[in-house]
Design a protein around this motif. Structure first.
Motif, PDB file in Angstrom:
ATOM      1  N   ARG A 257       0.841  -1.070  -0.146  1.00 52.18           N
ATOM      2  CA  ARG A 257       0.337   0.157   0.044  1.00 52.18           C
ATOM      3  C   ARG A 257       0.831   1.178  -0.410  1.00 52.18           C
ATOM      4  NH1 ARG A 257      -1.913  -3.171   4.535  1.00 52.18           N
ATOM      5  NH2 ARG A 257      -4.357  -4.295   3.537  1.00 52.18           N
ATOM      6  N   LEU A 258       0.300   2.148  -0.482  1.00 55.00           N
ATOM      7  CA  LEU A 258       1.253   3.274  -0.731  1.00 55.00           C
ATOM      8  C   LEU A 258       0.267   4.339  -0.287  1.00 55.00           C
ATOM      9  CD1 LEU A 258       3.472   3.827  -3.942  1.00 55.00           C
ATOM     10  CD2 LEU A 258       4.200   4.023  -1.423  1.00 55.00           C
ATOM     11  N   GLN A 259       0.282   5.293   0.354  1.00 60.73           N
ATOM     12  CA  GLN A 259      -0.441   6.425   1.045  1.00 60.73           C
ATOM     13  C   GLN A 259       0.444   8.283   1.362  1.00 60.73           C
ATOM     14  OE1 GLN A 259      -3.180   5.726   3.671  1.00 60.73           O
ATOM     15  NE2 GLN A 259      -1.654   4.937   5.274  1.00 60.73           N
ATOM     16  N   ALA A 260      -0.010   9.026   1.206  1.00 65.92           N
ATOM     17  CA  ALA A 260       0.464  10.232   1.968  1.00 65.92           C
ATOM     18  C   ALA A 260      -0.508  11.111   2.236  1.00 65.92           C
ATOM     19  CB  ALA A 260       0.459  11.150   0.087  1.00 65.92           C
ATOM     20  N   GLU A 261       0.000  11.837   3.980  1.00 64.85           N
ATOM     21  CA  GLU A 261      -1.224  12.096   4.657  1.00 64.85           C
ATOM     22  C   GLU A 261      -0.256  12.316   5.546  1.00 64.85           C
ATOM     23  OE1 GLU A 261      -3.065   8.962   6.093  1.00 64.85           O
ATOM     24  OE2 GLU A 261      -1.706   8.159   7.335  1.00 64.85           O
ATOM     25  N   ASN A 262      -0.546  14.491   6.520  1.00 65.69           N
ATOM     26  CA  ASN A 262       0.389  15.016   7.329  1.00 65.69           C
ATOM     27  C   ASN A 262       1.523  15.190   6.291  1.00 65.69           C
ATOM     28  OD1 ASN A 262      -2.493  14.718   8.962  1.00 65.69           O
ATOM     29  ND2 ASN A 262      -1.965  12.551   9.496  1.00 65.69           N
ATOM     30  N   GLY A 263       2.042  15.224   5.829  1.00 66.80           N
ATOM     31  CA  GLY A 263       2.973  15.489   5.381  1.00 66.80           C
ATOM     32  C   GLY A 263       4.407  14.002   5.468  1.00 66.80           C
ATOM     33  N   ARG A 264       3.784  13.634   5.082  1.00 71.31           N
ATOM     34  CA  ARG A 264       4.303  11.911   5.406  1.00 71.31           C
ATOM     35  C   ARG A 264       4.175  11.156   3.736  1.00 71.31           C
ATOM     36  NH1 ARG A 264       4.928   9.083  10.857  1.00 71.31           N
ATOM     37  NH2 ARG A 264       5.885  10.146  11.857  1.00 71.31           N
ATOM     38  N   ALA A 265       4.985   9.881   3.548  1.00 71.77           N
ATOM     39  CA  ALA A 265       4.483   9.432   2.086  1.00 71.77           C
ATOM     40  C   ALA A 265       4.969   8.165   2.890  1.00 71.77           C
ATOM     41  CB  ALA A 265       5.576   9.701   0.756  1.00 71.77           C
ATOM     42  N   ALA A 266       3.738   6.600   2.877  1.00 71.44           N
ATOM     43  CA  ALA A 266       4.009   5.796   3.455  1.00 71.44           C
ATOM     44  C   ALA A 266       3.641   4.692   3.033  1.00 71.44           C
ATOM     45  CB  ALA A 266       3.108   5.514   5.124  1.00 71.44           C
TER      46      ALA A 266
END
Length: 241
Positions: free
Chosen positions: A155-164
């Motif tokens: 899984r890839l996601q971007a949230e709260n200034g982070r890429a996870a």
């Protein structure tokens, strides 16, 4: 004058442990290779099937030795790098390449490799080769330790200034007492199985160092018999800048 040498003593201890571990890890395959070669040279004429079996074992140990040296060089390069990452990368592209490369291995093991990527770019400021190596190590571990018929979800996601990036598997899981140490060099929760599958004991240490190099981190959630989920996060491109 008084000098605090606590940090020097700690670093010296780390160096001794590292040299000891490397020596042990190199010695094991070298001893096996030497034993099989001496048998082939000194024994009476060996029948074809036995010779083939010995040569396959030599090839396997040689591959293990090569993988260990390669991982040591990668780890050394990452740790010694001083230049700040400056290239904007879309993690969807790097993760997609990793999945393409490991697709045949997952099919061979009867696994379903699932990608859950967002439609928009997931951008970080980083070193492309190092990030791809970290992603590859996480997915490769999930594929190696999963049983036939299972799923590996990336899984890839971007949230709260982070890429996870998350890698979730349905493998044997990791006992709680090992979770605090699995990112150490040469630490193996299941030493026998790791060696059987060709692990060097450096893959997760490389992931940890890549994350630190980019101002990020890595963690794991796992329970024995219920699989594992590894999370690698990096500052999003705008945050890194």
């Amino acid at each position: 004058m008084i000098h605090d040498i606590t940090e020097l003593e700690r670093l010296e201890s780390v160096r001794r442990d590292f040299v000891s571990n490397v020596s042990h890890e190199l010695k094991t395959p070298l001893t096996a290779i030497r034993g099989y070669v001496e048998t082939l040279l000194d024994a009476d004429p060996i029948d074809g099937p036995t010779r083939g079996r010995f040569l396959r074992k030599i090839r396997r140990q040689s591959s293990r030795l090569g993988a260990l040296v390669s991982d040591l060089l990668i780890l050394s390069r990452i740790e010694s790098s001083t230049e700040p990452p400056e290239k904007i990368l879309d993690l969807r592209s790097a993760a997609g390449e990793v999945l393409s490369l490991l697709g045949p291995a997952s099919e061979e093991r009867g696994l379903e490799l699932v990608a859950e990527f967002p439609d928009e770019a997931v951008e970080v400021l980083g070193e492309e080769e190092a990030i791809r190596q970290a992603l590859s190590n996480l997915v490769d571990n999930a594929v190696k330790y999963s049983s036939a018929g299972g799923r590996v979800v990336v899984r890839l996601q971007a949230e709260n200034g982070r890429a996870a990036l998350e890698v979730e598997d349905e493998g044997p899981g990791i006992a709680g007492e090992h979770l605090d140490r699995i990112f150490e060099r040469f630490y193996r929760a299941d030493r026998a199985r790791s060696r059987e599958l060709g692990g060097t004991g450096l893959g997760l240490a490389i992931v940890k160092n890549v994350a630190r190099r980019h101002g990020g981190g890595v963690d794991v959630e796992s329970e024995r018999g219920r699989g594992s989920t590894f999370r690698l996060w990096l500052p999003a491109a705008e945050s890194a800048e």
